[in-house]
Design a protein around this motif. Sequence first.
Motif, PDB file in Angstrom:
ATOM      1  N   ASP A 110      47.159  19.570 -12.551  1.00 33.50           N
ATOM      2  CA  ASP A 110      48.101  18.523 -12.152  1.00 33.50           C
ATOM      3  C   ASP A 110      48.258  17.509 -13.283  1.00 33.50           C
ATOM      4  O   ASP A 110      49.349  17.025 -13.530  1.00 33.50           O
ATOM      5  CB  ASP A 110      47.601  17.800 -10.895  1.00 33.50           C
ATOM      6  CG  ASP A 110      47.343  18.753  -9.738  1.00 33.50           C
ATOM      7  OD1 ASP A 110      48.088  19.741  -9.612  1.00 33.50           O
ATOM      8  OD2 ASP A 110      46.392  18.512  -8.971  1.00 33.50           O
ATOM      9  N   ASN A 111      47.177  17.184 -13.938  1.00 35.69           N
ATOM     10  CA  ASN A 111      47.170  16.228 -15.052  1.00 35.69           C
ATOM     11  C   ASN A 111      47.248  17.023 -16.358  1.00 35.69           C
ATOM     12  O   ASN A 111      46.235  17.313 -16.991  1.00 35.69           O
ATOM     13  CB  ASN A 111      45.909  15.365 -14.992  1.00 35.69           C
ATOM     14  CG  ASN A 111      45.808  14.374 -16.123  1.00 35.69           C
ATOM     15  OD1 ASN A 111      46.613  14.369 -17.057  1.00 35.69           O
ATOM     16  ND2 ASN A 111      44.790  13.522 -16.060  1.00 35.69           N
ATOM     17  N   LYS A 112      48.444  17.390 -16.747  1.00 34.28           N
ATOM     18  CA  LYS A 112      48.633  18.231 -17.933  1.00 34.28           C
ATOM     19  C   LYS A 112      48.179  17.528 -19.208  1.00 34.28           C
ATOM     20  O   LYS A 112      47.586  18.152 -20.088  1.00 34.28           O
ATOM     21  CB  LYS A 112      50.078  18.686 -18.020  1.00 34.28           C
ATOM     22  CG  LYS A 112      50.427  19.591 -16.838  1.00 34.28           C
ATOM     23  CD  LYS A 112      51.754  20.201 -16.921  1.00 34.28           C
ATOM     24  CE  LYS A 112      52.132  21.069 -15.760  1.00 34.28           C
ATOM     25  NZ  LYS A 112      51.209  21.331 -14.697  1.00 34.28           N
ATOM     26  N   GLU A 113      48.427  16.249 -19.317  1.00 34.42           N
ATOM     27  CA  GLU A 113      47.982  15.503 -20.506  1.00 34.42           C
ATOM     28  C   GLU A 113      46.461  15.429 -20.558  1.00 34.42           C
ATOM     29  O   GLU A 113      45.872  15.520 -21.630  1.00 34.42           O
ATOM     30  CB  GLU A 113      48.607  14.107 -20.537  1.00 34.42           C
ATOM     31  CG  GLU A 113      50.086  14.120 -20.858  1.00 34.42           C
ATOM     32  CD  GLU A 113      50.409  14.861 -22.158  1.00 34.42           C
ATOM     33  OE1 GLU A 113      49.752  14.627 -23.188  1.00 34.42           O
ATOM     34  OE2 GLU A 113      51.334  15.695 -22.134  1.00 34.42           O
ATOM     35  N   GLY A 114      45.829  15.264 -19.408  1.00 37.36           N
ATOM     36  CA  GLY A 114      44.365  15.246 -19.358  1.00 37.36           C
ATOM     37  C   GLY A 114      43.771  16.573 -19.791  1.00 37.36           C
ATOM     38  O   GLY A 114      42.758  16.615 -20.491  1.00 37.36           O
ATOM     39  N   ALA A 115      44.408  17.672 -19.396  1.00 40.49           N
ATOM     40  CA  ALA A 115      43.939  19.003 -19.791  1.00 40.49           C
ATOM     41  C   ALA A 115      44.091  19.200 -21.295  1.00 40.49           C
ATOM     42  O   ALA A 115      43.179  19.710 -21.960  1.00 40.49           O
ATOM     43  CB  ALA A 115      44.696  20.080 -19.032  1.00 40.49           C
ATOM     44  N   LYS A 116      45.238  18.788 -21.838  1.00 39.48           N
ATOM     45  CA  LYS A 116      45.457  18.926 -23.285  1.00 39.48           C
ATOM     46  C   LYS A 116      44.462  18.076 -24.063  1.00 39.48           C
ATOM     47  O   LYS A 116      43.934  18.508 -25.096  1.00 39.48           O
ATOM     48  CB  LYS A 116      46.887  18.552 -23.644  1.00 39.48           C
ATOM     49  CG  LYS A 116      47.906  19.559 -23.160  1.00 39.48           C
ATOM     50  CD  LYS A 116      49.319  19.096 -23.443  1.00 39.48           C
ATOM     51  CE  LYS A 116      50.318  19.987 -22.750  1.00 39.48           C
ATOM     52  NZ  LYS A 116      51.682  19.524 -22.874  1.00 39.48           N
ATOM     53  N   LYS A 117      44.193  16.880 -23.572  1.00 39.58           N
ATOM     54  CA  LYS A 117      43.233  15.988 -24.233  1.00 39.58           C
ATOM     55  C   LYS A 117      41.821  16.589 -24.172  1.00 39.58           C
ATOM     56  O   LYS A 117      41.071  16.528 -25.141  1.00 39.58           O
ATOM     57  CB  LYS A 117      43.267  14.617 -23.561  1.00 39.58           C
ATOM     58  CG  LYS A 117      42.506  13.555 -24.279  1.00 39.58           C
ATOM     59  CD  LYS A 117      42.726  12.196 -23.621  1.00 39.58           C
ATOM     60  CE  LYS A 117      41.941  11.122 -24.337  1.00 39.58           C
ATOM     61  NZ  LYS A 117      42.098   9.813 -23.693  1.00 39.58           N
ATOM     62  N   ALA A 118      41.476  17.201 -23.054  1.00 36.75           N
ATOM     63  CA  ALA A 118      40.162  17.828 -22.907  1.00 36.75           C
ATOM     64  C   ALA A 118      39.989  19.004 -23.861  1.00 36.75           C
ATOM     65  O   ALA A 118      38.876  19.345 -24.257  1.00 36.75           O
ATOM     66  CB  ALA A 118      39.964  18.292 -21.466  1.00 36.75           C
ATOM     67  N   CYS A 119      41.092  19.609 -24.243  1.00 39.87           N
ATOM     68  CA  CYS A 119      41.100  20.760 -25.148  1.00 39.87           C
ATOM     69  C   CYS A 119      41.074  20.341 -26.620  1.00 39.87           C
ATOM     70  O   CYS A 119      40.800  21.155 -27.500  1.00 39.87           O
ATOM     71  CB  CYS A 119      42.356  21.588 -24.839  1.00 39.87           C
ATOM     72  SG  CYS A 119      42.607  23.037 -25.835  1.00 39.87           S
ATOM     73  N   ALA A 120      41.311  19.073 -26.900  1.00 41.45           N
ATOM     74  CA  ALA A 120      41.499  18.597 -28.273  1.00 41.45           C
ATOM     75  C   ALA A 120      40.312  18.880 -29.189  1.00 41.45           C
ATOM     76  O   ALA A 120      40.491  19.131 -30.377  1.00 41.45           O
ATOM     77  CB  ALA A 120      41.813  17.101 -28.268  1.00 41.45           C
ATOM     78  N   GLY A 121      39.103  18.871 -28.674  1.00 40.38           N
ATOM     79  CA  GLY A 121      37.927  19.122 -29.505  1.00 40.38           C
ATOM     80  C   GLY A 121      37.582  20.591 -29.656  1.00 40.38           C
ATOM     81  O   GLY A 121      36.492  20.924 -30.119  1.00 40.38           O
ATOM     82  N   CYS A 122      38.496  21.458 -29.286  1.00 38.35           N
ATOM     83  CA  CYS A 122      38.246  22.901 -29.302  1.00 38.35           C
ATOM     84  C   CYS A 122      39.301  23.588 -30.172  1.00 38.35           C
ATOM     85  O   CYS A 122      40.343  24.025 -29.671  1.00 38.35           O
ATOM     86  CB  CYS A 122      38.286  23.450 -27.883  1.00 38.35           C
ATOM     87  SG  CYS A 122      37.089  22.688 -26.771  1.00 38.35           S
ATOM     88  N   PRO A 123      39.059  23.695 -31.470  1.00 38.28           N
ATOM     89  CA  PRO A 123      40.091  24.237 -32.362  1.00 38.28           C
ATOM     90  C   PRO A 123      40.481  25.686 -32.076  1.00 38.28           C
ATOM     91  O   PRO A 123      41.656  26.046 -32.214  1.00 38.28           O
ATOM     92  CB  PRO A 123      39.483  24.087 -33.753  1.00 38.28           C
ATOM     93  CG  PRO A 123      38.021  23.884 -33.543  1.00 38.28           C
ATOM     94  CD  PRO A 123      37.859  23.275 -32.192  1.00 38.28           C
TER      95      PRO A 123
END
Length: 150
Positions: A110-123
């Motif tokens: 539901d929180n697409k930006e939150g998911a993308k942010k959570a993925c940020a540290g995973c290259p």
Amino acid sequence: VEAGQSKAIARFVARKHGFMGDGEVDALLVDATVDHCADIVAAYQKPRGLPDGDEKTAAMTKWFEGELPDWFGKVEKALAKQSKAEGFAVGSKLTWADLQLYILVEEFFDNKEGAKKACAGCPKLSAIVGNVKGNEKLKAWQAKRPESAF
């Protein structure tokens, strides 16, 4: 034939169309990655299922800022062992695992930006999402696919 389990159907389609990798070991790693995604989806149901209010707001913040990055970190570690090329979860070609990771990060939450942010540290995970997102065949399908709740 009729079948009622979505993962079994997806696995059948993936196998039939060459999205299970090259050989049995790749197929195992594709399955394991897809199952990891299912574990993340299941874990998300706990905060998501809370009644609306302060408790749910706090739980969702904790999920997207702490728990989901931890889950994605586990995926990242697995990808480091099984990927043979940047932008691919298993081996060096597009698999069901890549598609499932893309759907998880880009479309599921539901929180697409939150998911993308959570993925940020995973290259590695980010590269897979970017690779799938840039796939011309997928873009063409998304443009013409029928409207559906699924």
